[in-house]
Design a protein around this motif. Structure first.
Motif, PDB file in Angstrom:
ATOM      1  N   PHE A   1     -40.121   4.520  45.132  1.00  0.00           N
ATOM      2  CA  PHE A   1     -39.442   3.952  46.301  1.00  0.00           C
ATOM      3  C   PHE A   1     -38.642   2.700  45.964  1.00  0.00           C
ATOM      4  CE2 PHE A   1     -43.822   2.188  46.624  1.00  0.00           C
ATOM      5  CZ  PHE A   1     -43.550   0.827  46.608  1.00  0.00           C
ATOM      6  N   LEU A   2     -38.703   2.292  44.692  1.00  0.00           N
ATOM      7  CA  LEU A   2     -37.991   1.079  44.275  1.00  0.00           C
ATOM      8  C   LEU A   2     -37.303   1.365  42.948  1.00  0.00           C
ATOM      9  CD1 LEU A   2     -37.622  -2.081  44.614  1.00  0.00           C
ATOM     10  CD2 LEU A   2     -39.657  -2.301  43.173  1.00  0.00           C
ATOM     11  N   MET A   3     -36.069   0.903  42.817  1.00  0.00           N
ATOM     12  CA  MET A   3     -35.344   1.053  41.543  1.00  0.00           C
ATOM     13  C   MET A   3     -34.685  -0.290  41.241  1.00  0.00           C
ATOM     14  SD  MET A   3     -34.243   3.127  39.097  1.00  0.00           S
ATOM     15  CE  MET A   3     -32.926   3.133  37.874  1.00  0.00           C
ATOM     16  N   ASN A   4     -34.984  -0.805  40.076  1.00  0.00           N
ATOM     17  CA  ASN A   4     -34.485  -2.129  39.693  1.00  0.00           C
ATOM     18  C   ASN A   4     -33.340  -2.015  38.705  1.00  0.00           C
ATOM     19  OD1 ASN A   4     -36.635  -3.034  41.101  1.00  0.00           O
ATOM     20  ND2 ASN A   4     -37.774  -3.801  39.346  1.00  0.00           N
ATOM     21  N   THR A   5     -32.404  -2.932  38.809  1.00  0.00           N
ATOM     22  CA  THR A   5     -31.375  -3.008  37.767  1.00  0.00           C
ATOM     23  C   THR A   5     -31.200  -4.460  37.352  1.00  0.00           C
ATOM     24  OG1 THR A   5     -29.475  -3.337  39.246  1.00  0.00           O
ATOM     25  CG2 THR A   5     -30.116  -1.054  38.770  1.00  0.00           C
ATOM     26  N   VAL A   6     -30.881  -4.618  36.092  1.00  0.00           N
ATOM     27  CA  VAL A   6     -30.508  -5.940  35.577  1.00  0.00           C
ATOM     28  C   VAL A   6     -29.195  -5.757  34.829  1.00  0.00           C
ATOM     29  CG1 VAL A   6     -31.090  -7.667  33.843  1.00  0.00           C
ATOM     30  CG2 VAL A   6     -32.824  -6.951  35.481  1.00  0.00           C
TER      31      VAL A   6
ATOM     32  N   VAL B   1     -30.850   4.570  50.642  1.00  0.00           N
ATOM     33  CA  VAL B   1     -31.332   3.359  49.971  1.00  0.00           C
ATOM     34  C   VAL B   1     -30.692   2.116  50.574  1.00  0.00           C
ATOM     35  CG1 VAL B   1     -31.702   4.633  47.833  1.00  0.00           C
ATOM     36  CG2 VAL B   1     -29.543   3.425  48.172  1.00  0.00           C
ATOM     37  N   GLN B   2     -31.237   0.985  50.206  1.00  0.00           N
ATOM     38  CA  GLN B   2     -30.707  -0.305  50.651  1.00  0.00           C
ATOM     39  C   GLN B   2     -31.020  -1.327  49.563  1.00  0.00           C
ATOM     40  OE1 GLN B   2     -33.078  -1.339  54.115  1.00  0.00           O
ATOM     41  NE2 GLN B   2     -34.972  -1.176  52.961  1.00  0.00           N
ATOM     42  N   VAL B   3     -30.337  -2.439  49.612  1.00  0.00           N
ATOM     43  CA  VAL B   3     -30.645  -3.474  48.633  1.00  0.00           C
ATOM     44  C   VAL B   3     -31.956  -4.137  49.061  1.00  0.00           C
ATOM     45  CG1 VAL B   3     -29.333  -5.390  49.665  1.00  0.00           C
ATOM     46  CG2 VAL B   3     -29.605  -5.284  47.229  1.00  0.00           C
ATOM     47  N   SER B   4     -32.828  -4.332  48.095  1.00  0.00           N
ATOM     48  CA  SER B   4     -34.119  -4.961  48.383  1.00  0.00           C
ATOM     49  C   SER B   4     -34.070  -6.439  48.002  1.00  0.00           C
ATOM     50  CB  SER B   4     -35.222  -4.241  47.602  1.00  0.00           C
ATOM     51  OG  SER B   4     -36.450  -4.887  47.765  1.00  0.00           O
ATOM     52  N   ALA B   5     -33.474  -6.716  46.853  1.00  0.00           N
ATOM     53  CA  ALA B   5     -33.351  -8.104  46.412  1.00  0.00           C
ATOM     54  C   ALA B   5     -32.123  -8.227  45.529  1.00  0.00           C
ATOM     55  CB  ALA B   5     -34.598  -8.527  45.634  1.00  0.00           C
TER      56      ALA B   5
ATOM     57  N   ASN C   1     -32.134  -5.076  42.978  1.00  0.00           N
ATOM     58  CA  ASN C   1     -33.190  -4.091  43.220  1.00  0.00           C
ATOM     59  C   ASN C   1     -32.918  -3.386  44.539  1.00  0.00           C
ATOM     60  OD1 ASN C   1     -34.335  -5.083  40.932  1.00  0.00           O
ATOM     61  ND2 ASN C   1     -35.956  -6.231  41.969  1.00  0.00           N
ATOM     62  N   PHE C   2     -33.183  -2.092  44.550  1.00  0.00           N
ATOM     63  CA  PHE C   2     -32.926  -1.273  45.748  1.00  0.00           C
ATOM     64  C   PHE C   2     -34.216  -0.547  46.111  1.00  0.00           C
ATOM     65  CE2 PHE C   2     -28.977  -1.876  43.548  1.00  0.00           C
ATOM     66  CZ  PHE C   2     -27.990  -1.920  44.522  1.00  0.00           C
ATOM     67  N   ASN C   3     -34.415  -0.305  47.400  1.00  0.00           N
ATOM     68  CA  ASN C   3     -35.559   0.519  47.795  1.00  0.00           C
ATOM     69  C   ASN C   3     -35.136   1.518  48.857  1.00  0.00           C
ATOM     70  OD1 ASN C   3     -35.451  -1.095  50.084  1.00  0.00           O
ATOM     71  ND2 ASN C   3     -37.540  -1.845  49.932  1.00  0.00           N
ATOM     72  N   LEU C   4     -36.100   2.336  49.279  1.00  0.00           N
ATOM     73  CA  LEU C   4     -35.788   3.341  50.295  1.00  0.00           C
ATOM     74  C   LEU C   4     -35.442   2.639  51.601  1.00  0.00           C
ATOM     75  CD1 LEU C   4     -38.545   6.004  49.571  1.00  0.00           C
ATOM     76  CD2 LEU C   4     -36.101   6.151  49.073  1.00  0.00           C
ATOM     77  N   ALA C   5     -34.454   3.174  52.308  1.00  0.00           N
ATOM     78  CA  ALA C   5     -33.902   2.468  53.463  1.00  0.00           C
ATOM     79  C   ALA C   5     -34.883   2.355  54.626  1.00  0.00           C
ATOM     80  CB  ALA C   5     -32.621   3.161  53.918  1.00  0.00           C
ATOM     81  N   PHE C   6     -35.956   3.174  54.630  1.00  0.00           N
ATOM     82  CA  PHE C   6     -36.885   3.059  55.755  1.00  0.00           C
ATOM     83  C   PHE C   6     -38.008   2.056  55.475  1.00  0.00           C
ATOM     84  CE2 PHE C   6     -38.212   6.921  53.417  1.00  0.00           C
ATOM     85  CZ  PHE C   6     -39.504   6.560  53.069  1.00  0.00           C
ATOM     86  N   LEU C   7     -37.990   1.431  54.294  1.00  0.00           N
ATOM     87  CA  LEU C   7     -39.004   0.428  53.983  1.00  0.00           C
ATOM     88  C   LEU C   7     -38.482  -0.968  54.283  1.00  0.00           C
ATOM     89  CD1 LEU C   7     -40.357   1.636  50.537  1.00  0.00           C
ATOM     90  CD2 LEU C   7     -41.541   1.703  52.742  1.00  0.00           C
ATOM     91  N   ARG C   8     -39.375  -1.899  54.290  1.00  0.00           N
ATOM     92  CA  ARG C   8     -38.975  -3.295  54.388  1.00  0.00           C
ATOM     93  C   ARG C   8     -38.397  -3.737  53.039  1.00  0.00           C
ATOM     94  NH1 ARG C   8     -41.540  -8.176  57.587  1.00  0.00           N
ATOM     95  NH2 ARG C   8     -39.475  -9.130  57.655  1.00  0.00           N
ATOM     96  N   GLN C   9     -37.380  -4.589  53.091  1.00  0.00           N
ATOM     97  CA  GLN C   9     -36.797  -5.120  51.862  1.00  0.00           C
ATOM     98  C   GLN C   9     -37.645  -6.286  51.342  1.00  0.00           C
ATOM     99  OE1 GLN C   9     -33.612  -5.432  54.559  1.00  0.00           O
ATOM    100  NE2 GLN C   9     -32.096  -4.641  53.108  1.00  0.00           N
ATOM    101  N   GLN C  10     -37.593  -6.494  50.007  1.00  0.00           N
ATOM    102  CA  GLN C  10     -38.351  -7.635  49.467  1.00  0.00           C
ATOM    103  C   GLN C  10     -37.804  -8.945  50.029  1.00  0.00           C
ATOM    104  OE1 GLN C  10     -38.156  -8.301  45.219  1.00  0.00           O
ATOM    105  NE2 GLN C  10     -39.840  -9.777  45.296  1.00  0.00           N
ATOM    106  N   GLU C  11     -36.493  -9.131  49.921  1.00  0.00           N
ATOM    107  CA  GLU C  11     -35.862 -10.300  50.540  1.00  0.00           C
ATOM    108  C   GLU C  11     -35.451  -9.902  51.955  1.00  0.00           C
ATOM    109  OE1 GLU C  11     -33.574 -12.417  46.828  1.00  0.00           O
ATOM    110  OE2 GLU C  11     -32.529 -10.837  47.881  1.00  0.00           O
ATOM    111  N   ASN C  12     -35.713 -10.763  52.883  1.00  0.00           N
ATOM    112  CA  ASN C  12     -35.352 -10.455  54.272  1.00  0.00           C
ATOM    113  C   ASN C  12     -33.853 -10.679  54.458  1.00  0.00           C
ATOM    114  OD1 ASN C  12     -34.985 -10.347  57.043  1.00  0.00           O
ATOM    115  ND2 ASN C  12     -37.064 -11.080  57.429  1.00  0.00           N
ATOM    116  N   GLN C  13     -33.106  -9.602  54.250  1.00  0.00           N
ATOM    117  CA  GLN C  13     -31.640  -9.724  54.265  1.00  0.00           C
ATOM    118  C   GLN C  13     -31.114 -10.017  55.666  1.00  0.00           C
ATOM    119  OE1 GLN C  13     -30.144  -9.703  51.374  1.00  0.00           O
ATOM    120  NE2 GLN C  13     -31.629  -8.665  50.071  1.00  0.00           N
ATOM    121  N   TYR C  14     -31.834  -9.564  56.688  1.00  0.00           N
ATOM    122  CA  TYR C  14     -31.338  -9.740  58.071  1.00  0.00           C
ATOM    123  C   TYR C  14     -31.283 -11.219  58.451  1.00  0.00           C
ATOM    124  CZ  TYR C  14     -32.702  -4.846  58.158  1.00  0.00           C
ATOM    125  OH  TYR C  14     -32.852  -3.526  57.852  1.00  0.00           O
ATOM    126  N   ILE C  15     -32.265 -11.964  57.942  1.00  0.00           N
ATOM    127  CA  ILE C  15     -32.277 -13.402  58.234  1.00  0.00           C
ATOM    128  C   ILE C  15     -31.587 -14.168  57.118  1.00  0.00           C
ATOM    129  CG2 ILE C  15     -33.787 -15.412  58.510  1.00  0.00           C
ATOM    130  CD1 ILE C  15     -35.765 -13.637  59.908  1.00  0.00           C
TER     131      ILE C  15
END
Ligand SMILES: O=C(O)CCC(=O)C(=O)O
Ligand SMILES: [Fe+2]
Length: 311
Positions: A147-152, A112-116, A223-237
């Motif tokens: 493929f997505l798991m959200n936490t608040v 997994v990876q952080v999505s947002a 929010n986290f998603n599967l590591a092979f998907l694109r993240q919602q927020e573009n963390q690389y930039i």
């Protein structure tokens, strides 16, 4: 006592001891949380953070982050700060918390990876959000694996009056069924104390409530998603590489600097571990040949330099 020692003493169930980024960790309650999420789509975990950590989080967020009025409906009186990992270091431990990663990995059953990473603040008068599914921003036909798991994490108490999140239990299993607005379905509102966490799978219908009080309702949304998907927020930039270079390795990995299950897997750079490209900032080798690290090089961690192909 180490995680293993706790497990050995059988004070914790075997199924609650899992591997998180190469470390064995004991997470009491994990298997129960996972069963609950699988069955009804969400789990509420009180006292995720203790009172002192919650107080500090609130203070640090107020100091570091300048939320702005959101661009999405409902436009009024909800303020947000996206791209939190570029703006503050005060949520790093929440993102890398082994309990968090064990929960997310357990639900998504993969890397997994952080999505947002977002700060939400519902100000007095905030209107209810329409019910929606957060995984709909990826155009993947349903039904699909989660493929997505959200936490608040509630930074302030969540009450019905101040807009506690509304969830539609079991709706993660509805697949193509749409919810009509205004909702013709029953929702539960997640009332919880500051420091508690609610997590739900991306296919679940949900929305923020209306804040009819004079208080704010602040929360950290990870929010986290599967590591092979694109993240919602573009963390690389979104997160400057110079900042990424200073981070502990686990945070770099969770931020998305990880390869796949093989050298050619999604996320690699030149068939190498993507973190070597972050090391490049620190060690300055030439990506077009001279001084490139060997194919199987390990990233430097915080101490040693990577081996070079020409050494
Ligand atoms: O504020 C909340 O409780 C939920 C917000 C939400 O679901 C979203 O912005 O996608
Ligand atoms: Fe949402």
């Amino acid at each position: 006592m180490s995680a293993q020692a706790i497990a050995d003493e059988k004070t914790i169930a075997d199924e609650d001891v899992v591997d998180v980024y190469g470390e064995r960790v004991a997470v009491p309650g994990l298997s129960g949380w996972l069963r609950t999420v699988e069955e009804r789509g969400y789990v509420v975990i009180p006292d995720w953070l203790d009172a002192e950590r919650t107080r500090r989080l609130r203070e640090d967020l107020r100091r570091d982050v300048n939320p702005v009025r959101e661009l999405l409906p409902p436009h009024r009186t909800t303020v947000r700060a996206h791209n939190l990992l570029a703006k503050t270091r005060c949520v790093d431990d929440l993102v890398c918390d082994p309990r968090m990663l064990a929960l997310i990995q357990g639900v998504l059953r993969d890397r997994v990876q952080v999505s947002a990473a977002v700060l939400f603040d519902l100000l007095p008068g905030a209107e209810a959000q329409p019910l929606h599914q957060d995984d709909s921003i990826w155009p993947i036909p349903r039904p699909h694996r989660p493929f997505l798991m959200n936490t608040v994490i509630a930074v302030e108490d969540f009450t019905k009056a101040n807009g506690a999140t509304r969830l539609v239990p079991y709706s993660h299993l509805w697949h193509d069924q749409k919810v009509r607005q205004p909702p013709a379905v029953e929702t539960v509102q997640i009332e919880m104390k500051a420091g508690s966490l609610v997590g739900w799978t991306g296919a679940m219908w949900h929305g923020g409530g209306a804040n009819t009080t004079q208080e704010s309702r602040m929360a950290v949304n990870l929010n986290f998603n599967l590591a092979f998907l694109r993240q919602q927020e573009n963390q690389y930039i979104g997160v400057p590489r110079e900042e990424v270079a200073k981070m502990p390795q686990r945070l770099q990995r969770v931020l998305g600097y990880q390869g796949g299950y093989s050298a050619a897997g999604p996320g690699m750079v030149d068939l190498r571990d993507p973190l070597l490209m972050i090391d490049k900032i620190r060690f300055g080798y030439d990506v077009n040949g001279a001084g490139m690290p060997k194919l199987d090089s390990k990233p430097a961690g915080r101490a040693e330099a990577p081996r070079r192909a020409d050494e």
